[in-house]
Design an enzyme around this catalytic site. Structure first.
Site, short mmCIF file in Angstrom:
data_model
loop_
_atom_site.label_atom_id
_atom_site.label_comp_id
_atom_site.label_asym_id
_atom_site.label_seq_id
_atom_site.Cartn_x
_atom_site.Cartn_y
_atom_site.Cartn_z
N ASP A 13 -19.76 60.99 29.73
CA ASP A 13 -19.57 61.20 28.30
C ASP A 13 -19.65 59.83 27.63
OD1 ASP A 13 -18.85 62.52 25.84
OD2 ASP A 13 -16.80 61.82 26.09
N SER A 14 -19.64 59.82 26.30
CA SER A 14 -19.59 58.55 25.59
C SER A 14 -18.24 57.87 25.77
CB SER A 14 -19.83 58.78 24.09
OG SER A 14 -18.84 59.66 23.58
N TYR A 45 -21.67 58.80 20.34
CA TYR A 45 -23.03 59.29 20.54
C TYR A 45 -23.47 60.15 19.35
CZ TYR A 45 -23.77 58.11 25.53
OH TYR A 45 -23.99 57.47 26.72
N GLY A 46 -22.50 60.80 18.73
CA GLY A 46 -22.81 61.80 17.70
C GLY A 46 -23.62 61.27 16.54
N CYS A 76 -20.63 66.12 27.61
CA CYS A 76 -20.78 65.68 26.23
C CYS A 76 -21.79 66.60 25.56
CB CYS A 76 -21.30 64.24 26.25
SG CYS A 76 -21.76 63.62 24.62
N ASN A 77 -21.40 67.17 24.43
CA ASN A 77 -22.31 68.07 23.72
C ASN A 77 -23.48 67.32 23.10
OD1 ASN A 77 -21.06 71.04 23.20
ND2 ASN A 77 -19.46 69.53 23.56
N GLU A 157 -10.98 58.94 19.73
CA GLU A 157 -11.23 57.83 20.66
C GLU A 157 -10.25 56.69 20.41
OE1 GLU A 157 -13.08 56.67 23.95
OE2 GLU A 157 -13.86 58.45 22.94
N CYS A 189 -17.56 69.78 20.91
CA CYS A 189 -17.48 68.35 21.25
C CYS A 189 -16.33 68.25 22.24
CB CYS A 189 -17.20 67.51 20.01
SG CYS A 189 -16.88 65.77 20.40
N THR A 190 -16.59 67.55 23.34
CA THR A 190 -15.57 67.54 24.39
C THR A 190 -14.36 66.68 24.02
OG1 THR A 190 -16.84 65.78 25.49
CG2 THR A 190 -17.19 68.05 26.25
N HIS A 191 -14.45 65.95 22.92
CA HIS A 191 -13.26 65.22 22.45
C HIS A 191 -12.24 66.18 21.80
CE1 HIS A 191 -15.65 61.56 22.91
NE2 HIS A 191 -14.61 60.83 22.58
N1 DGL Z 1 -17.71 64.01 23.42
C1 DGL Z 1 -19.00 63.99 22.89
C2 DGL Z 1 -19.54 65.32 22.48
O1 DGL Z 1 -19.17 66.30 23.09
C3 DGL Z 1 -19.44 62.80 22.12
C4 DGL Z 1 -18.73 62.42 20.88
C5 DGL Z 1 -19.35 61.15 20.34
O2 DGL Z 1 -19.44 60.17 21.08
O3 DGL Z 1 -19.78 61.17 19.17
O4 DGL Z 1 -20.37 65.44 21.61
#
Ligand code: DGL
Length: 270
Positions: A13-14, A45-46, A76-77, A157, A189-191
């Protein structure tokens, strides 16, 4: 039993979001070792372009392959929507790739036909339209209502949640008229499982909220079972690689894994 069954599972993931998936993997598959890669140097990453996320994902996949991972989970999505098809092609002969989107889409198609389904995720995920396309292809008369919520991943984060400001940001996003009639909400989003309680309290406990962690861990288990790749021999060990160090990642990894974690700095490019 296949000789590669004792090899670790690669997860990336990021940042800390994928730890929600890694945590679920550990619960569902307690005998498996994991190598987790957090690309802290490039998060979030988004907000990145598809090409940038593809480049990071290919590089991380190379690192995980070199470490002998028997399967790679894109936890990570944003990376799943930007890079899954490319990575699948890239590793075709070497390993199997699991993304976080397909297991969730399958779950939604099976459990919520005919419903109005909400989705929140990063700009990359929402703009990619991948969920909408896959749900449409499933032909279950589901109406997907998506809203990009770009402040949430960086906020999480930073360890910035469960406070008044995070409540207000979350409330602002969830009050979007697009989500007014939804009957279930996908956390794409996995966050976001880290703020699931706050989302739940916004809806006063009346909204079904879906996160992908357990759904993906179960999809991984099914794959390992079907392929005869379950680890039955070695004692599991977990390694954490980060492209840059942050104290909040270390704290989150300790929170999820309750043990002395081995955190190693591994730049994507030297
Ligand atoms: N956890 C990630 C996701 O599921 C990335 C979030 C990010 O880095 O913007 O999209």
């Amino acid at each position: 039993m296949s000789s590669i069954s004792g090899q670790p599972i690669g997860v990336f993931d990021s940042g800390i979001g994928g730890l929600t998936v890694a945590h679920a993997i550990r619960s569902v598959l307690p005998h498996e070792s994991m190598i987790y890669f957090g690309d802290l140097a490039h998060l979030p990453y988004g907000d990145k372009s598809e090409a940038a996320i593809q480049a990071y994902s290919i590089r991380i996949t190379d690192i995980l392959l070199k470490k002998g991972c028997k399967v790679i989970v894109i936890a990570c999505n944003s990376a799943s929507s930007a890079a899954y098809e490319l990575l699948k092609e890239y590793v075709r002969k070497d390993t199997h790739i699991i993304n976080v989107i397909d297991p969730m889409v399958e779950f939604v198609l099976e459990n919520f036909p005919g419903k109005e389904v909400g989705l929140i995720g990063t700009k990359r995920t929402v703009q990619s339209d991948v969920y909408a396309r896959k749900i449409r292809e499933g032909k279950k008369n589901i109406r997907l209502r998506s809203v990009a919520t770009p402040l949430l991943a960086p906020m999480i984060e930073e360890g910035f949640f469960n406070n008044q400001i995070s409540h207000e940001i979350i409330a602002q996003y969830l009050s979007d008229a697009v989500l007014a009639k939804i009957e279930v909400l996908i956390l794409a989003c996995t966050h976001y499982p880290l703020i699931k309680k706050e989302i739940d309290s916004f809806y006063q406990g009346k909204m079904r909220i879906l996160d992908s962690a357990e759904i993906v861990a179960n999809a991984l288990k099914k794959y390992l079972e079907e392929e005869g790749l379950l680890n039955r021999q070695t004692t599991p060990q977990h390694h954490f690689l980060v492209s840059d160090y942050t104290a909040s990642f270390e704290a989150a990894a300790r929170m999820f894994f309750h043990e002395t974690i081995q955190l190693e700095r591994h730049p994507l490019w030297n």
